[in-house]
Design a protein around this motif. Sequence first.
Motif, PDB file in Angstrom:
ATOM      1  N   ARG A  75      47.194 171.882 -49.143  1.00 13.98           N
ATOM      2  CA  ARG A  75      47.058 172.522 -47.555  1.00 13.98           C
ATOM      3  C   ARG A  75      45.962 171.577 -47.036  1.00 13.98           C
ATOM      4  N   ALA A  76      44.819 171.399 -47.875  1.00 11.54           N
ATOM      5  CA  ALA A  76      43.829 170.723 -47.313  1.00 11.54           C
ATOM      6  C   ALA A  76      43.749 169.456 -47.059  1.00 11.54           C
ATOM      7  N   ALA A  77      44.881 168.602 -47.710  1.00  9.86           N
ATOM      8  CA  ALA A  77      45.343 167.400 -47.519  1.00  9.86           C
ATOM      9  C   ALA A  77      46.060 167.408 -46.036  1.00  9.86           C
ATOM     10  N   ALA A  78      46.660 168.176 -45.965  1.00 11.61           N
ATOM     11  CA  ALA A  78      47.818 168.443 -44.732  1.00 11.61           C
ATOM     12  C   ALA A  78      46.919 168.428 -43.450  1.00 11.61           C
ATOM     13  N   MET A  79      45.941 169.592 -43.704  1.00 14.83           N
ATOM     14  CA  MET A  79      44.799 169.769 -42.759  1.00 14.83           C
ATOM     15  C   MET A  79      44.015 168.695 -42.148  1.00 14.83           C
ATOM     16  N   GLY A  80      43.938 167.788 -43.109  1.00 17.53           N
ATOM     17  CA  GLY A  80      42.930 166.478 -42.959  1.00 17.53           C
ATOM     18  C   GLY A  80      43.568 165.350 -42.759  1.00 17.53           C
ATOM     19  N   ALA A  81      44.795 165.250 -42.675  1.00 12.09           N
ATOM     20  CA  ALA A  81      45.625 164.046 -42.458  1.00 12.09           C
ATOM     21  C   ALA A  81      45.255 163.949 -40.827  1.00 12.09           C
ATOM     22  N   ASN A  82      45.233 162.482 -40.452  1.00 11.31           N
ATOM     23  CA  ASN A  82      44.861 162.076 -39.305  1.00 11.31           C
ATOM     24  C   ASN A  82      45.749 161.077 -38.571  1.00 11.31           C
ATOM     25  N   SER A  83      47.040 160.742 -39.282  1.00 11.05           N
ATOM     26  CA  SER A  83      47.992 159.651 -38.757  1.00 11.05           C
ATOM     27  C   SER A  83      49.211 160.347 -38.997  1.00 11.05           C
ATOM     28  N   VAL A  84      50.297 159.754 -38.436  1.00  9.40           N
ATOM     29  CA  VAL A  84      51.528 160.211 -38.672  1.00  9.40           C
ATOM     30  C   VAL A  84      52.100 160.111 -39.915  1.00  9.40           C
ATOM     31  N   GLN A  85      51.719 158.829 -40.367  1.00  7.88           N
ATOM     32  CA  GLN A  85      52.201 158.606 -41.852  1.00  7.88           C
ATOM     33  C   GLN A  85      51.484 159.503 -42.806  1.00  7.88           C
ATOM     34  N   GLY A  86      50.044 159.685 -42.660  1.00  7.06           N
ATOM     35  CA  GLY A  86      49.219 160.382 -43.437  1.00  7.06           C
ATOM     36  C   GLY A  86      49.725 161.818 -43.550  1.00  7.06           C
ATOM     37  N   GLN A  87      50.136 162.262 -42.138  1.00 10.52           N
ATOM     38  CA  GLN A  87      50.608 163.645 -42.018  1.00 10.52           C
ATOM     39  C   GLN A  87      51.774 163.751 -42.605  1.00 10.52           C
ATOM     40  N   ALA A  88      52.804 163.018 -42.605  1.00  9.05           N
ATOM     41  CA  ALA A  88      54.029 163.201 -43.257  1.00  9.05           C
ATOM     42  C   ALA A  88      54.150 163.289 -44.776  1.00  9.05           C
ATOM     43  N   GLN A  89      53.066 162.385 -45.177  1.00 10.71           N
ATOM     44  CA  GLN A  89      52.783 162.569 -46.751  1.00 10.71           C
ATOM     45  C   GLN A  89      52.243 163.684 -47.248  1.00 10.71           C
ATOM     46  N   ALA A  90      51.180 164.078 -46.659  1.00 10.55           N
ATOM     47  CA  ALA A  90      50.689 165.369 -47.085  1.00 10.55           C
ATOM     48  C   ALA A  90      51.393 166.578 -46.582  1.00 10.55           C
TER      49      ALA A  90
END
Length: 188
Positions: A75-90
């Motif tokens: 959840r913390a990783a998902a909230m901290g993602a700042n790109s589309v690819q990063g968000q998808a991965q998180a």
Amino acid sequence: MTTLLIILGIIVVLAVFIIGIYNRLVALRQTTNQAWSDIEVQLKQRQDLVPQLVNTVKGYAKHEKSTFEEVVQARAAAMGANSVQGQAQAEGMLSAALGKMFALAEAYPELKANTNFLQLQDELSDVENKISAARRFYNNSVQEYNTGREQFPAVLIAGPFGFKERDFFEAPEGRTALQTPPEVNFDT
């Protein structure tokens, strides 16, 4: 004088043509931005449900600490993602962690009967459906935007005016990972 009028007419037609292409690209970019905002709203809603769900399950499965930690970290990783690819991965990691937590519920019949847990599970399922719909809309708008900026003559205008290619919002592991049930080990 007529040559000057012809040249001026060609310049005006060209300017109107370029303005039309530019405005179309702006509209496509705005649609894509709005679609991404819709995804962010749904993801935030899902992330807000996670702590409630974890707390509900914790009361029944106190010895499953590693699963809870995995969910909280995802959840913390998902909230901290700042790109589309990063968000998808998180979000993929969060989905997998939530899958493990729901698998835990199978081992605790009293948890499966808990109304709060059932309500949270239904809300999460509803949010997941909304995320899927928002993802489809976003990916469709990205496809239209990317196609629009790559078509001739828009490709001549897109680069100089800063219309960059957009990424699709896809599960990082692909569809097969989403269809594979998570492994749960109760030996921990």
